[in-house]
Structure formats: structure tokens, C-alpha cells
Design an enzyme around this catalytic site. Structure first.
Site, PDB file in Angstrom:
ATOM      1  N   CYS A   2       0.845  -1.191   0.000  1.00 42.90           N
ATOM      2  CA  CYS A   2       0.000   0.000   0.000  1.00 42.90           C
ATOM      3  C   CYS A   2       0.884   1.245   0.000  1.00 42.90           C
ATOM      4  O   CYS A   2       2.072   1.184   0.267  1.00 42.90           O
ATOM      5  CB  CYS A   2      -0.896   0.004   1.227  1.00 42.90           C
ATOM      6  SG  CYS A   2      -1.851  -1.520   1.421  1.00 42.90           S
ATOM      7  N   ARG A  27       1.598   1.559  -5.961  1.00 44.67           N
ATOM      8  CA  ARG A  27       1.753   0.623  -4.853  1.00 44.67           C
ATOM      9  C   ARG A  27       0.450  -0.063  -4.470  1.00 44.67           C
ATOM     10  O   ARG A  27       0.449  -1.014  -3.681  1.00 44.67           O
ATOM     11  CB  ARG A  27       2.310   1.346  -3.621  1.00 44.67           C
ATOM     12  CG  ARG A  27       3.645   2.001  -3.842  1.00 44.67           C
ATOM     13  CD  ARG A  27       4.133   2.658  -2.560  1.00 44.67           C
ATOM     14  NE  ARG A  27       4.437   1.651  -1.560  1.00 44.67           N
ATOM     15  CZ  ARG A  27       5.606   1.056  -1.412  1.00 44.67           C
ATOM     16  NH1 ARG A  27       6.606   1.366  -2.220  1.00 44.67           N
ATOM     17  NH2 ARG A  27       5.801   0.155  -0.478  1.00 44.67           N
ATOM     18  N   TRP A  75      -3.664  -1.832  -1.494  1.00 40.97           N
ATOM     19  CA  TRP A  75      -3.693  -3.120  -2.186  1.00 40.97           C
ATOM     20  C   TRP A  75      -4.179  -4.124  -1.148  1.00 40.97           C
ATOM     21  O   TRP A  75      -3.500  -4.382  -0.161  1.00 40.97           O
ATOM     22  CB  TRP A  75      -2.302  -3.489  -2.696  1.00 40.97           C
ATOM     23  CG  TRP A  75      -2.263  -4.736  -3.528  1.00 40.97           C
ATOM     24  CD1 TRP A  75      -2.525  -4.846  -4.860  1.00 40.97           C
ATOM     25  CD2 TRP A  75      -1.934  -6.055  -3.078  1.00 40.97           C
ATOM     26  NE1 TRP A  75      -2.376  -6.150  -5.271  1.00 40.97           N
ATOM     27  CE2 TRP A  75      -2.021  -6.915  -4.187  1.00 40.97           C
ATOM     28  CE3 TRP A  75      -1.590  -6.600  -1.836  1.00 40.97           C
ATOM     29  CZ2 TRP A  75      -1.766  -8.279  -4.108  1.00 40.97           C
ATOM     30  CZ3 TRP A  75      -1.345  -7.961  -1.744  1.00 40.97           C
ATOM     31  CH2 TRP A  75      -1.437  -8.788  -2.882  1.00 40.97           C
ATOM     32  N   ASN A 101       0.587  -0.217   6.032  1.00 37.98           N
ATOM     33  CA  ASN A 101       1.030  -1.035   4.899  1.00 37.98           C
ATOM     34  C   ASN A 101       1.657  -2.296   5.471  1.00 37.98           C
ATOM     35  O   ASN A 101       2.579  -2.217   6.276  1.00 37.98           O
ATOM     36  CB  ASN A 101       2.055  -0.250   4.069  1.00 37.98           C
ATOM     37  CG  ASN A 101       2.656  -1.077   2.947  1.00 37.98           C
ATOM     38  OD1 ASN A 101       2.157  -2.140   2.601  1.00 37.98           O
ATOM     39  ND2 ASN A 101       3.754  -0.595   2.388  1.00 37.98           N
ATOM     40  N   GLY A 102       1.152  -3.464   5.099  1.00 38.87           N
ATOM     41  CA  GLY A 102       1.716  -4.708   5.602  1.00 38.87           C
ATOM     42  C   GLY A 102       0.640  -5.661   6.085  1.00 38.87           C
ATOM     43  O   GLY A 102      -0.540  -5.503   5.774  1.00 38.87           O
ATOM     44  N   GLU A 488       9.493 -13.739 -19.856  1.00 40.36           N
ATOM     45  CA  GLU A 488       9.222 -12.335 -19.542  1.00 40.36           C
ATOM     46  C   GLU A 488       8.186 -11.746 -20.496  1.00 40.36           C
ATOM     47  O   GLU A 488       7.302 -10.978 -20.076  1.00 40.36           O
ATOM     48  CB  GLU A 488      10.531 -11.537 -19.599  1.00 40.36           C
ATOM     49  CG  GLU A 488      10.391 -10.037 -19.426  1.00 40.36           C
ATOM     50  CD  GLU A 488       9.835  -9.613 -18.081  1.00 40.36           C
ATOM     51  OE1 GLU A 488       9.471  -8.436 -17.949  1.00 40.36           O
ATOM     52  OE2 GLU A 488       9.741 -10.462 -17.150  1.00 40.36           O
ATOM     53  N   LYS A 492       4.562 -10.149 -19.329  1.00 42.27           N
ATOM     54  CA  LYS A 492       4.106  -8.796 -19.649  1.00 42.27           C
ATOM     55  C   LYS A 492       2.695  -8.819 -20.239  1.00 42.27           C
ATOM     56  O   LYS A 492       1.854  -7.996 -19.891  1.00 42.27           O
ATOM     57  CB  LYS A 492       5.065  -8.128 -20.647  1.00 42.27           C
ATOM     58  CG  LYS A 492       6.350  -7.661 -20.057  1.00 42.27           C
ATOM     59  CD  LYS A 492       6.122  -6.477 -19.135  1.00 42.27           C
ATOM     60  CE  LYS A 492       7.082  -6.440 -17.986  1.00 42.27           C
ATOM     61  NZ  LYS A 492       7.068  -7.532 -17.047  1.00 42.27           N
ATOM     62  N   GLU A 495       0.205  -9.633 -17.465  1.00 44.20           N
ATOM     63  CA  GLU A 495       0.087  -8.572 -16.463  1.00 44.20           C
ATOM     64  C   GLU A 495      -0.829  -7.439 -16.908  1.00 44.20           C
ATOM     65  O   GLU A 495      -1.653  -6.961 -16.128  1.00 44.20           O
ATOM     66  CB  GLU A 495       1.469  -7.975 -16.166  1.00 44.20           C
ATOM     67  CG  GLU A 495       2.346  -8.803 -15.260  1.00 44.20           C
ATOM     68  CD  GLU A 495       3.666  -8.107 -14.998  1.00 44.20           C
ATOM     69  OE1 GLU A 495       4.051  -8.031 -13.826  1.00 44.20           O
ATOM     70  OE2 GLU A 495       4.317  -7.652 -15.962  1.00 44.20           O
ATOM     71  N   HIS A 511       6.520 -31.243 -26.264  1.00 47.33           N
ATOM     72  CA  HIS A 511       6.261 -32.094 -25.104  1.00 47.33           C
ATOM     73  C   HIS A 511       5.007 -31.642 -24.358  1.00 47.33           C
ATOM     74  O   HIS A 511       4.942 -31.711 -23.133  1.00 47.33           O
ATOM     75  CB  HIS A 511       7.470 -32.088 -24.159  1.00 47.33           C
ATOM     76  CG  HIS A 511       8.693 -32.684 -24.773  1.00 47.33           C
ATOM     77  ND1 HIS A 511       8.833 -34.031 -25.014  1.00 47.33           N
ATOM     78  CD2 HIS A 511       9.846 -32.099 -25.218  1.00 47.33           C
ATOM     79  CE1 HIS A 511      10.011 -34.261 -25.564  1.00 47.33           C
ATOM     80  NE2 HIS A 511      10.642 -33.098 -25.709  1.00 47.33           N
ATOM     81  N   LYS A 610       3.280  -2.435  -7.489  1.00 42.76           N
ATOM     82  CA  LYS A 610       4.668  -2.356  -7.929  1.00 42.76           C
ATOM     83  C   LYS A 610       5.638  -2.975  -6.935  1.00 42.76           C
ATOM     84  O   LYS A 610       6.531  -3.723  -7.298  1.00 42.76           O
ATOM     85  CB  LYS A 610       5.036  -0.878  -8.146  1.00 42.76           C
ATOM     86  CG  LYS A 610       6.429  -0.668  -8.712  1.00 42.76           C
ATOM     87  CD  LYS A 610       6.493  -1.118 -10.143  1.00 42.76           C
ATOM     88  CE  LYS A 610       7.846  -0.901 -10.762  1.00 42.76           C
ATOM     89  NZ  LYS A 610       7.926  -1.521 -12.087  1.00 42.76           N
TER      90      LYS A 610
END
Length: 615
Positions: A2, A27, A75, A101-102, A488, A492, A495, A511, A610
Site C-alpha cells: 500500500c 503501490r 492493495w 502497509n503490511g 518475460e 508482460k 500482467e 512435449h 509495484k
């Protein structure tokens, strides 16, 4: 995960806090809130949604100005995103106000005890439990707010960055941290509180970064008083001069931060190797490596721990370290590392990679490795971050602020730093010839210029994006150094566009994943003319024979893949080991344009944040 903002001083707090929340919205952005003390009482506004929704609500609900306030963008962890669970939270008396935050892991046991003592709860959050615990201690033990916060934090288990004030004594804000970052901006007769320095950079260049298990009482007209939470000992706070400037955190004419950061990569990579890569002298100079060269050269192996995009950078580094320096490398998800009872010895070097330097899982892996006697080296982007303080040595990437939640320049600058380290170790060990070494230095120095050339394919990539923007699934294939780039690229797309995508080593396609291929399946294949080119061409033929749609990423002048693929994106040629720095560019742009065409929030994708400061 957060964002926290606070202010106490001589200015109107509201615009400072709102603008600060906008800068911290990377955040967390599923709810937001603000509490201001107006001289008589607390003005509160909070809502599900983004900071813009909070602004709209605050217009109707905040009727007076105040010079003390706290704000939060969330968040969600405990409790779904809604108005009630949004921060700030009151204590039962209504006197104490908190943002957090946490995660408080033992909140339920504390909550049940507080309920027995007559407390009631409006939200599902662990934060409301914490503020009522603080109130209970303050009332029962007859202590001031700062002491009550300290006692409470010694009773909780978990991670936190908090800001608390008491409306009956509104001359101070009490802040504390464990595992989640917290900065205090020091101005003239005013103080700013935030998860990072971006909310107050235009007001002051002086900041105090709290260490883990530290508490600070921020009182107007007095110096910040910092104490250790465990033993109440005083700490002499170090005031750091900030190097950030306001232009770095604005969009600079781009539609999104992500696009700006994609285009910043040439500069970011130059900044990362500036002063370190001295090609004409044939030198790589990195203090953190030079001072600890014996640790690296005598290591039995290198362990790399990271999460998400940083983990993919670590996978690229595995190829580079083993190829150049001939040191065994293992790459681990930091989130799994400490839970599988890993074997770590004093002969190990652990490299921890994190853009923010605050990733909770990576920090936990660092602490475990240190406890076993390993040498720990950090690679991160944020000066003064927790990882930079917890590690024995390290290297900053100098990418500049990365605001878009989906990492772009973090990835390429991390690979740049790790390549420099691998080359320096290879030179020290004699595992590359002088000619090879100088060629690598020259090619690395040319990478920014080649990225600029690769960015010229943007219009072509936009056309390809328009064709596949509604595809429900996508495969990304690569081999060798470019297998991690396939991972990656898929990440992207997932996301920011919410299209299901998977990355695979190209040879693994047969496979299992080949069963998914039909005329509706786009397959992005990285097929550079180095390494396993012929094998990748064979994989492309297997896709084509099953009518899959092939998007090839190739070096300029390629003819063979061009004859097979439905679309070809050309990039400048470079060494195989450095090719991930170029092949990732079109994949970033492809994901970006598809997300924009799908009307997705590119910079703030759903459910993500983030800086992941919770486990």
C-alpha cells in the site's frame, strides 16, 4: 504493497496528501482514503476505487482545511476492497487514526481478546485490530501515544509501515516500520511521511529512511525522535539528501508511464554502465565486486534469488555467469527459497535482485542466507532501500524511477549490471580471452544505440497488436539466453492485457503445448541468428504445419524465418549473450499496444502492485 502519505506543518495538508497518493498509486489502487485534522475534529473521506474516486468523494465530505493529515492507497490483503475496509481506520473511541502497509499475522487472536474486552469492529482488516490494540494499551497503561505504539508493535507478528495520530493531541504523528518502507521528509517547520520520497520531492530534498523495527515521533517544531521498537533505545537519524527530481516521476508527454519507461531504456542502460564500463581502457570498475573479489572467485556456486521480472533477469544471468565466468549458478524463486530448507554454506554467494529493494520474499531469503554464513550481494534500483542495507555489498541499476507496475527498464538494467559482474569475474578468472573480453565490452556499449533502432519498429508492432488483441491465449518460445525472454514476454502480456500467455523453451513445445496450437493461436518465437537458430527454425516449421500464427523476432536481414512466419519484427544484430537486451524490446511494445487496444489500465493492472512488501 500500500501507499502511505502524511503531513504535519504549516501548509494545507489536503493537496499534498492527494498528490502524494497519486504518485504512490503504483503501490496499490483498489481503495483510498484521507484523514485531516482541521483544528477541531477529524475530516475523513475514503472509498473503494482509485485516488480520483477519493478526490470526488472528498469534495463533498471534507469541509475544512487542516495542517495535519494522513492518506492511504490500498492493495487489499485482509478484507475485500470496499469503503469500510479502506484506510484510514479509527479506534473505538474515535480518537486514534491509523494507516498501515503490511500484514499483522496474529491479528485474529488479538481481535478475539479485544472483543472480550468490549471492543467492536466495523471492518475485516488487521489494521483496525492494531489501532484498537494501541488504544487499549494507551488507556490501560496510561502512556503517551508513542509508547503505546511501541508496546503494541512488540506484541504483533508480521510486517508494517504505519502512521498514527491522536486527535486529542494533534501535534504529532507516530510512524514505525518493519519490512515495509517508510521515509520522513524533513522541511522547514514541516514534515512529510511517505512510502517513498516521490510525494514530497518538490518540498524538500532531505529525508530520513527508517530502518526495520524503528519508531519515530514526528512533532512540529522539534527534531524527529527515532527509537528502537524492541528496547526503546534512541537512534541518531541519518538525514539523506535526495537525488530524485520532479521531472523523473512525470510522464513527459507519453500516454503512459510504461511507454515512457520502454523508451527510456537506452538512457537507463547508459546510466547503469556509466563509470563502470571503461571500454577504451579495457576495464570494468565496480566497487562492490572489487572489494569482494575473493568471495566471488572462491565461491562454490552463485545462488540468485528474485521474484517476477527480476527472476527472469536472474535466469538470463545464469546463462551469462556460467558461460563467461564458469561459476555454477542456481536461480531460485525467493518466495519458495526459504520454505524448502535450502542447503546454504559459507562458500556460497547469493545475489538478490529486486527493482524496489523492498520485496518481502527476497528480503526473507537474504536474511536466511546471511544466517548461514553466505556472502550476499544486492542488485536493486532504489537508493537507501531495505535490500541495499541488508546485503553485504551490491550494485544499483541507476534505471531511474519505474512507476509503471509492469517492469521494463528494470529488466534490461538488471541484465546490464549482471553482465558487467560476469565479465569482470571472467576477466579475473581468465575464462575469456583478451580479444573476447574487449569484444563483449564493445558490444555492450553499443546496446543502447541498438535499442533505439529496435524501437523504430513500434508502428509495425502496433499493426501486429491490432490483429491479435482479442486472442484468448498466446505462446512465447525461445531457446538458450532467450528462453527467459520468452517467459518475460508472456508475463508482460498477462500482467497488463489479461490475455493468458505462457513462455516455454522452444524445444519443449512438442512435449505438451503443441496440443494447443491451431489457426487461432499466436506464437511469438525469438529466433536470432546465433546459438540454436536451426533448431528454432525447426520448431517454427512444426508450428506452421499446425496452422499456428507465427510472430518472429529476428536479427536484421534474416531470410529463413521471414519465409515461414506470418509476421517478422527485426532487431539489430548483437552477441548471443547480449541479445536478451534487444529481443525483449518488441515484446514489451507488443504487450503495451495490445493492452491499450483492449482498454486496459496499462500502468495499474488489476490485482497488482509495484512493490510487493508482503509475503
Amino acid at each position: 504493497m500500500c501507499g502511505i502519505v502524511g503531513y504535519i506543518g504549516h501548509r494545507d495538508a489536503y493537496p499534498i496528501i492527494i498528490n502524494g497518493l497519486k504518485r504512490l498509486e503504483y503501490r496499490g489502487y483498489d481503495s483510498a482514503g484521507i484523514a485531516l485534522y482541521d483544528g477541531n475534529d477529524v475530516q475523513l473521506a475514503k472509498t473503494k476505487g482509485k485516488v480520483a474516486d477519493l478526490e470526488e468523494r472528498a469534495e463533498n465530505e471534507i469541509k475544512a482545511k487542516g495542517s495535519l493529515g494522513i492518506g492511504h492507497t490500498r492493495w487489499a490483503t485482509h478484507g475485500v476492497p470496499n469503503d469500510v475496509n479502506s484506510h484510514p481506520h479509527y479506534s473505538n473511541s474515535g480518537n486514534l487514526v491509523i494507516i498501515h502497509n503490511g500484514i499483522i499475522e496474529n491479528y485474529d487472536a488479538i481481535k478475539q481478546e479485544l472483543i472480550k474486552r468490549g471492543y467492536t469492529f466495523k471492518s475485516d482488516t488487521d489494521t483496525e485490530v492494531l489501532i484498537n490494540l494501541i488504544e487499549e494499551i494507551k488507556k490501560n497503561e496510561g502512556v503517551k501515544l508513542g509508547k503505546a505504539v511501541q508496546i503494541a508493535l512488540n506484541e504483533v507478528v508480521g510486517a508494517y509501515a504505519i502512521a498514527v495520530f491522536d486527535k486529542t493531541k494533534p501535534n504529532e504523528i507516530v510512524v514505525a516500520r518493519l519490512g515495509s518502507p517508510l521515509a520522513i521528509g524533513v522541511g522547514e517547520d514541516e514534515f512529510f511521511i511517505a512510502s517513498d520520497a516521490t510525494p514530497f520531492i518538490e518540498f524538500t530534498k532531505n529525508a530520513i529512511y527508517l530502518e526495520d523495527e524503528e519508531l519515530a515521533v514526528v512533532r512540529r517544531g522539534k527534531k524527529v525522535k527515532v527509537r528502537k521498537i524492541k528496547d526503546d533505545s534512541l537512534v541518531d537519524p541519518y538525514i539523506q539528501e535526495l537525488r530524485l527530481n520532479i521531472e523523473q516521476i512525470e510522464k513527459g508527454g507519453y500516454d503512459h508511464f510504461m511507454l515512457k519507461e520502454i523508451y527510456e531504456q537506452p538512457k537507463a542502460i547508459r546510466d547503469t554502465y556509466r563509470g563502470r564500463l571503461l571500454r577504451e581502457q579495457g576495464l570494468i570498475k565496480m566497487t562492490g565486486i572489487e572489494d569482494n573479489m575473493k568471495k566471488f572467485l572462491n565461491a562454490d556456486r552463485i545462488l540468485i534469488v528474485a521474484c517476477g521480472t527480476s527472476w527472469h533477469a536472474g535466469l538470463v544471468a545464469e546463462y551469462i555467469f556460467e558461460s563467461f565466468a564458469r561459476i555454477p549458478v542456481e536461480v531460485e524463486y525467493a518466495s519458495e527459497f526459504r520454505y524448502r530448507d535450502p542447503i546454504i554454506t559459507e562458500k556460497d554467494v547469493l545475489i538478490a535482485i529486486s527493482q524496489s529493494g523492498e520485496t518481502a520474499d527476497t528480503l526473507a531469503a537474504i536474511k536466511l542466507a546471511k544466517s548461514k554464513g553466505a556472502f550476499v550481494f544486492g542488485v536493486c534500483n532504489v537508493v537507501g532501500s531495505s535490500i541495499s542495507r541488508e546485503t553485504h555489498a551490491g550494485a544499483y541499476t541507476h534505471a531511474g524511477p519505474e512507476i509503471g507496475v509492469a517492469s521494463t527498464k528494470a529488466f534490461t538494467t538488471q541484465i546490464t549490471v549482471l553482465t558487467l559482474i560476469a565479465l569482470r569475474l571472467a576477466r579475473a578468472k581468465g575464462t575469456v580471452t583478451n580479444s573476447e573480453y574487449r569484444t563483449h565490452l564493445l558490444e555492450l556499449e553499443l546496446i543502447p544505440e541498438k535499442i533505439e533502432k529496435a524501437l523504430e519498429s513500434d508502428d509495425l508492432i502496433k499493426e501486429i497488436a491490432a490483429i491479435y488483441k482479442d486472442a484468448p491465449n498466446c505462446l512465447y518460445l525461445g531457446r538458450g539466453y532467450n528462453f527467459p525472454v520468452a517467459l518475460e514476454g508472456a508475463l508482460k502480456l498477462k500482467e497488463i492485457s489479461y490475455i493468458h500467455a505462457e513462455g516455454y523453451p522452444a524445444a519443449e513445445m512438442k512435449h505438451g503445448p503443441i496440443a494447443l496450437i491451431d489457426e487461432h493461436m499466436p506464437v511469438v518465437v525469438i529466433a536470432t541468428r546465433k546459438g540454436h537458430y536451426e533448431k528454432v527454425v525447426s520448431n517454427i516449421q512444426e508450428i506452421k504445419s499446425r496452422k499456428g500464427k507465427i510472430i518472429g523476432v529476428v536479427f536484421e536481414g534474416d531470410k529463413e524465418v521471414k519465409g515461414l512466419a506470418d509476421h517478422v519484427i527485426e532487431i539489430p544484430e548483437t552477441e548471443e549473450a547480449l541479445s536478451p537486451l534487444l529481443t525483449t524490446i518488441p515484446l514489451q511494445l507488443l504487450s503495451y499496444h495490445i493492452a491499450v487496444m483492449r482498454n486496459c489500465n496499462v500502468d495499474q493492472p488489476r490485482n497488482l502492485a509495484k512493490s510487493v512488501t508482503v509475503e
